[in-house]
Design an enzyme around this catalytic site. Structure first.
Site, PDB file in Angstrom:
ATOM      1  N   TYR B 123      33.040  30.037  33.579  1.00 50.19           N
ATOM      2  CA  TYR B 123      33.263  30.716  32.360  1.00 50.19           C
ATOM      3  C   TYR B 123      34.642  30.401  31.964  1.00 50.19           C
ATOM      4  O   TYR B 123      35.588  30.586  32.624  1.00 50.19           O
ATOM      5  CB  TYR B 123      33.057  32.209  32.673  1.00 50.19           C
ATOM      6  CG  TYR B 123      33.045  32.845  31.156  1.00 50.19           C
ATOM      7  CD1 TYR B 123      31.714  33.135  30.477  1.00 50.19           C
ATOM      8  CD2 TYR B 123      34.099  33.336  30.555  1.00 50.19           C
ATOM      9  CE1 TYR B 123      31.865  33.776  29.274  1.00 50.19           C
ATOM     10  CE2 TYR B 123      34.317  33.846  29.263  1.00 50.19           C
ATOM     11  CZ  TYR B 123      33.033  34.001  28.798  1.00 50.19           C
ATOM     12  OH  TYR B 123      33.044  34.847  27.515  1.00 50.19           O
ATOM     13  N   GLN B 185      26.550  37.235  27.277  1.00 51.44           N
ATOM     14  CA  GLN B 185      25.023  36.562  27.378  1.00 51.44           C
ATOM     15  C   GLN B 185      25.302  35.224  27.924  1.00 51.44           C
ATOM     16  O   GLN B 185      24.459  34.556  28.410  1.00 51.44           O
ATOM     17  CB  GLN B 185      24.584  36.254  25.723  1.00 51.44           C
ATOM     18  CG  GLN B 185      25.928  35.795  24.840  1.00 51.44           C
ATOM     19  CD  GLN B 185      26.920  36.814  24.667  1.00 51.44           C
ATOM     20  OE1 GLN B 185      27.145  37.934  24.990  1.00 51.44           O
ATOM     21  NE2 GLN B 185      27.546  36.579  23.345  1.00 51.44           N
ATOM     22  N   ASN B 208      36.736  38.676  29.597  1.00 50.85           N
ATOM     23  CA  ASN B 208      36.876  40.119  29.030  1.00 50.85           C
ATOM     24  C   ASN B 208      36.036  41.231  29.911  1.00 50.85           C
ATOM     25  O   ASN B 208      35.287  40.848  30.772  1.00 50.85           O
ATOM     26  CB  ASN B 208      36.855  40.455  27.434  1.00 50.85           C
ATOM     27  CG  ASN B 208      35.429  40.093  27.065  1.00 50.85           C
ATOM     28  OD1 ASN B 208      34.345  40.243  27.880  1.00 50.85           O
ATOM     29  ND2 ASN B 208      35.311  39.712  25.975  1.00 50.85           N
ATOM     30  N   SER B 231      46.468  40.438  34.813  1.00 52.96           N
ATOM     31  CA  SER B 231      47.295  39.700  35.534  1.00 52.96           C
ATOM     32  C   SER B 231      48.470  40.456  35.975  1.00 52.96           C
ATOM     33  O   SER B 231      48.769  41.543  35.072  1.00 52.96           O
ATOM     34  CB  SER B 231      47.701  38.521  34.886  1.00 52.96           C
ATOM     35  OG  SER B 231      48.469  37.428  35.855  1.00 52.96           O
ATOM     36  N   GLN B 253      54.969  37.121  32.151  1.00 53.23           N
ATOM     37  CA  GLN B 253      53.517  38.016  32.612  1.00 53.23           C
ATOM     38  C   GLN B 253      52.964  38.656  31.549  1.00 53.23           C
ATOM     39  O   GLN B 253      51.774  39.055  31.196  1.00 53.23           O
ATOM     40  CB  GLN B 253      53.928  38.729  33.942  1.00 53.23           C
ATOM     41  CG  GLN B 253      52.688  39.505  34.605  1.00 53.23           C
ATOM     42  CD  GLN B 253      51.682  38.062  35.047  1.00 53.23           C
ATOM     43  OE1 GLN B 253      50.579  38.426  34.696  1.00 53.23           O
ATOM     44  NE2 GLN B 253      52.149  37.129  35.944  1.00 53.23           N
ATOM     45  N   HIS B 256      51.006  37.992  28.447  1.00 53.34           N
ATOM     46  CA  HIS B 256      49.268  37.812  28.644  1.00 53.34           C
ATOM     47  C   HIS B 256      48.298  38.644  28.150  1.00 53.34           C
ATOM     48  O   HIS B 256      47.362  38.342  27.378  1.00 53.34           O
ATOM     49  CB  HIS B 256      48.861  37.581  30.205  1.00 53.34           C
ATOM     50  CG  HIS B 256      49.344  36.433  30.702  1.00 53.34           C
ATOM     51  ND1 HIS B 256      48.386  35.169  30.538  1.00 53.34           N
ATOM     52  CD2 HIS B 256      49.784  35.893  31.739  1.00 53.34           C
ATOM     53  CE1 HIS B 256      48.747  34.065  31.212  1.00 53.34           C
ATOM     54  NE2 HIS B 256      49.712  34.702  32.233  1.00 53.34           N
ATOM     55  N   GLU B 321      49.078  40.020  42.420  1.00 54.86           N
ATOM     56  CA  GLU B 321      48.399  38.591  42.398  1.00 54.86           C
ATOM     57  C   GLU B 321      49.416  37.597  42.524  1.00 54.86           C
ATOM     58  O   GLU B 321      48.989  36.732  43.293  1.00 54.86           O
ATOM     59  CB  GLU B 321      47.907  38.732  40.794  1.00 54.86           C
ATOM     60  CG  GLU B 321      47.136  37.499  40.405  1.00 54.86           C
ATOM     61  CD  GLU B 321      46.925  37.334  38.933  1.00 54.86           C
ATOM     62  OE1 GLU B 321      47.483  38.117  38.030  1.00 54.86           O
ATOM     63  OE2 GLU B 321      46.273  36.169  38.579  1.00 54.86           O
ATOM     64  N   HIS B 322      50.701  37.833  41.831  1.00 53.05           N
ATOM     65  CA  HIS B 322      51.943  36.956  41.944  1.00 53.05           C
ATOM     66  C   HIS B 322      52.998  37.693  42.714  1.00 53.05           C
ATOM     67  O   HIS B 322      53.314  38.809  42.167  1.00 53.05           O
ATOM     68  CB  HIS B 322      52.231  36.273  40.683  1.00 53.05           C
ATOM     69  CG  HIS B 322      51.259  35.745  39.957  1.00 53.05           C
ATOM     70  ND1 HIS B 322      50.488  36.517  38.862  1.00 53.05           N
ATOM     71  CD2 HIS B 322      50.530  34.521  39.842  1.00 53.05           C
ATOM     72  CE1 HIS B 322      49.540  35.647  38.252  1.00 53.05           C
ATOM     73  NE2 HIS B 322      49.732  34.463  38.918  1.00 53.05           N
ATOM     74  N   ASP B 355      51.205  28.561  37.568  1.00 49.96           N
ATOM     75  CA  ASP B 355      50.114  28.459  36.399  1.00 49.96           C
ATOM     76  C   ASP B 355      49.588  27.125  36.066  1.00 49.96           C
ATOM     77  O   ASP B 355      48.522  27.183  35.589  1.00 49.96           O
ATOM     78  CB  ASP B 355      50.729  29.190  35.335  1.00 49.96           C
ATOM     79  CG  ASP B 355      50.872  30.704  35.437  1.00 49.96           C
ATOM     80  OD1 ASP B 355      50.365  31.105  36.443  1.00 49.96           O
ATOM     81  OD2 ASP B 355      51.519  31.496  34.628  1.00 49.96           O
ATOM     82  N   GLU B 409      15.475  48.023  71.693  1.00 46.39           N
ATOM     83  CA  GLU B 409      15.470  48.176  70.373  1.00 46.39           C
ATOM     84  C   GLU B 409      14.086  48.465  69.774  1.00 46.39           C
ATOM     85  O   GLU B 409      13.695  48.640  68.588  1.00 46.39           O
ATOM     86  CB  GLU B 409      16.031  47.132  69.481  1.00 46.39           C
ATOM     87  CG  GLU B 409      17.590  46.920  69.722  1.00 46.39           C
ATOM     88  CD  GLU B 409      18.373  45.872  68.759  1.00 46.39           C
ATOM     89  OE1 GLU B 409      17.711  45.163  68.240  1.00 46.39           O
ATOM     90  OE2 GLU B 409      19.414  45.808  68.967  1.00 46.39           O
ATOM     91  N   HIS B 414       9.488  40.953  69.019  1.00 44.25           N
ATOM     92  CA  HIS B 414      10.585  40.222  69.198  1.00 44.25           C
ATOM     93  C   HIS B 414      10.431  39.822  70.908  1.00 44.25           C
ATOM     94  O   HIS B 414      10.451  38.638  71.032  1.00 44.25           O
ATOM     95  CB  HIS B 414      11.961  40.898  69.020  1.00 44.25           C
ATOM     96  CG  HIS B 414      12.242  41.071  67.574  1.00 44.25           C
ATOM     97  ND1 HIS B 414      11.627  41.436  66.730  1.00 44.25           N
ATOM     98  CD2 HIS B 414      13.500  40.533  66.887  1.00 44.25           C
ATOM     99  CE1 HIS B 414      12.146  41.401  65.706  1.00 44.25           C
ATOM    100  NE2 HIS B 414      13.237  40.923  65.614  1.00 44.25           N
TER     101      HIS B 414
END
Lengths: 425, 425
Positions: B123, B185, B208, B231, B253, B256, B321-322, B355, B409, B414
């Site tokens: 995506y 979708q 998003n 981020s 940062q 973004h 994250e970073h 990046d 068991e 089995h």
């Protein structure tokens, strides 16, 4: 059992199983998660009373209860649990990975570290699906990974206790704490933490539809192993297959759950007939006859194919949790298998061997998800972290390209972070 | 920016971010998923018209559109994309794993195979968050893993086209097919398949809140990489830190997204003051000033600590994250870092380097999920499959233990699958 011929347009029907999620379950689980997140231990006591009918005085299994349980378990079971632990440990140790470092370019160091998760929660179902073997399979890889704290949750039985065999397995496997709570409320406790139960980084282990739904809902807040559905086996057999063994293998799968699925794909029409007859015969004497019979009637299938190539094509389409290759030359087929959680090769490797103590994990992807999920492994209990170092000269080599790239993405602040460093003496 | 002192009880507030999911989004996404599952391509055309305002005549990007796009992209960008591809490929090739086989016991063979996923969906967001760098980062590890088909989905722009730079990156990275559809979708199309878009095994890539919610909802039907949120960066700096560089890194940062988060943790009070002043100064000249300013006002933080040990403790708590280690001896701190997606060592390794083209992946765990998630890697595009073989003699060694374990068991079926084989000659 439904029989299929080899027509391709029948294949999609092989995969038909009952849908197992409803809006109703989602709403119940949503409410339970919110309750536990808000009210912590108090919600756990109330929900355990309401859902399990048990009035607990403490959530945590005490040291005294642990000692009592170990005394109740037969010596023979302890010996078998220890043997299983040894073999499972030996296999999973081969999964341990090392990080790497790359120093190919002057002034540049980069790599990847492998770090254990700090806290893990193991869900163990109650009732008839309460298996000590699962305690071993879900805990041992976490121990090998180096997880600092392993917390087990399991619903209490009617006496407000945990089954001794489960506690013995927990002790042998190295579980740190056991709590008497099950269902969606146990998943919530592990995801959010309560006064008593610590929040964990990952929740593993099978459970009913409420547990599975809760795990999916908290996914992202914590990690989970997978969304587990009913168990399945697909057996590929040629004329060397023994009808009574294969019938027993199908029944072993079917006795788990009415939703379980056992499929035989064979090149031998006589074997197909013989297995069907053997299934009927063996079912008669089975304690779980009703469950196995329902499973085989609803989901069991025998499919006749023209050759083993077609058999493996069907296996790859089904992506079974367990794949038995009951054929003369099983290793010759292995490389053609693309989708299967665990593969059992030859006539003397029944799936039940893998359920208990051969070594490979028995927590496996179900419902065709072997297309993308993997058996539970040491990998499930580590995370990776990358690292990067550039010295000044190395940065000057690539800095302009980076700044240009950032500008094409309209990220001027990114470009500036690089340019300020390039402009400096 | 909010400033914090070092009091432990403040730490939980460091992590405060806006909640980013609402019941409303869930309902919208649920309806979209059901629509696409039922109506396929027709639903995609209608939803693209309704949501994006674009009336498409075809979903698939044609060969002619691909050629046209490549002609439009500056030669310089193609060169940088190819440089980035080379460096990203070099790093990710070190992640390739081999399976293993264990033959320690007589008559026993067991192991684990590593198999590529067959089909993957990538995506790529539209609009201002449409980054060619992400196309490379999400596709190259899949190619290295051996994925047979990589399908990209991305919303069309106002002209009903895909941005040329995105198509160029797709071509260079090795994407097989590109479809002009975005939002929930597009996720639905990849999860269920339509007449035109193939069902995939795994969906990766940022998006998003509608995309993230859709990915979570289809998780289990297909695999997903992670639930990505806004981020973040956490910078640990000692007195060797340069205020203007660090301010630029925080702004990079923050530009973004207003939900992005930049945190500075420093042992140096003067540096803290200087960075704050530099941030104000640098913001003035930034095209994305409003976004960066909102991010820094709402989520930006400067924290003063007594020593680097405390700084790393905070980093491990935040699980950024970073993580930039802008200190004199960054490698000395690395081993103390337990939770971070990617670590940037020293003064000449700004996050923006990672990046674009240093090599490590920029698709990283956000919102504290570095506690349990990992950077996107070749591992994300393979699955494991275990296998087991016992010969008759080896089975007889352990068969009784397995049958006994099964009986404890209450799984008599089995036990029988094993006993029938033990009884045979």
């Amino acid at each position: 059992m439904r029989k299929f011929d080899t027509k391709k347009d029948e294949y999609s029907r092989i995969l038909q199983r009952q849908a197992n999620e409803t809006a109703d379950v989602s709403q119940v689980v949503t409410n339970i998660l919110a309750d536990v997140e808000k009210n912590g231990d108090q919600a756990l006591f109330q929900l355990t009373k309401k859902i399990d009918g048990i009035e607990l005085t403490a959530l945590k299994v005490s040291e005294a209860e642990m000692v009592e349980a170990l005394e109740k378990v037969p010596e023979k079971l302890l010996t078998v649990l220890k043997l299983a632990k040894e073999k499972i440990t030996s296999f999973h140790q081969k999964q341990v990975r090392q990080g790497f470092v790359a120093t190919d370019e002057p002034g540049v160091v980069m790599g990847q570290r492998i770090l254990p998760l700090e806290k893990v929660g193991v869900y163990v179902p109650g009732g008839t699906a309460s298996y000590p073997s699962t305690v071993l399979m879900d805990t041992i890889p976490a121990k090998i990974a180096g997880v600092a704290k392993i917390v087990m949750v399991t619903p209490p039985n009617q006496a407000g206790k945990v089954e001794p065999a489960i506690l013995a397995a927990a002790k042998i496997a190295g579980v740190d704490e056991v709590y008497k709570v099950g269902g969606a409320q146990a998943v919530a406790a592990l995801a959010y933490g309560t006064e008593t139960i610590p929040q964990v980084d990952k929740i593993v282990g099978p459970g009913n539809i409420y547990v599975a739904t809760a795990k999916k809902m908290v996914y992202g807040k914590v990690d989970i192993d997978m969304i587990a559905g009913p168990s399945d086996v697909l057996i590929v057999a040629d004329e060397s297959g023994k009808a009574n063994w294969l019938a027993a293998d199908m029944i072993a799968q079917a006795e788990h759950d009415t939703l379980a699925q056992a499929i035989l794909v064979t090149t031998d029409a006589d074997l197909a007939e013989a297995v069907e007859a053997e299934v009927s015969k063996q079912l008669a004497a089975l304690p779980r006859q009703k469950i196995a019979e329902a499973s085989l009637n609803q989901n069991g299938k025998i499919i006749l194919v023209k050759d083993l190539k077609e058999a493996v094509e069907i296996a790859n389409l089904v992506a079974p949790e367990h794949l038995e290759l009951a054929v003369k030359e099983p290793f010759a087929l292995l490389s053609q298998v693309k989708n299967a959680g665990s593969v059992f090769l030859g006539h003397h490797t029944p799936e039940v061997l893998g359920d208990y103590l051969a070594g490979p994990n028995h927590t496996l992807p179900t419902e065709g998800t072997a297309r993308f999920y993997s058996p539970l492994s040491v990998d499930d209990f580590v995370k990776k972290s990358s690292y990067l170092y550039y010295d000044e000269a190395a940065l000057k080599e690539v800095g302009a390209a980076v700044a240009y790239f950032a500008e094409t993405e309209d990220l001027v602040g990114h470009a500036r972070s690089m340019q300020l460093r390039l402009e400096a003496d």
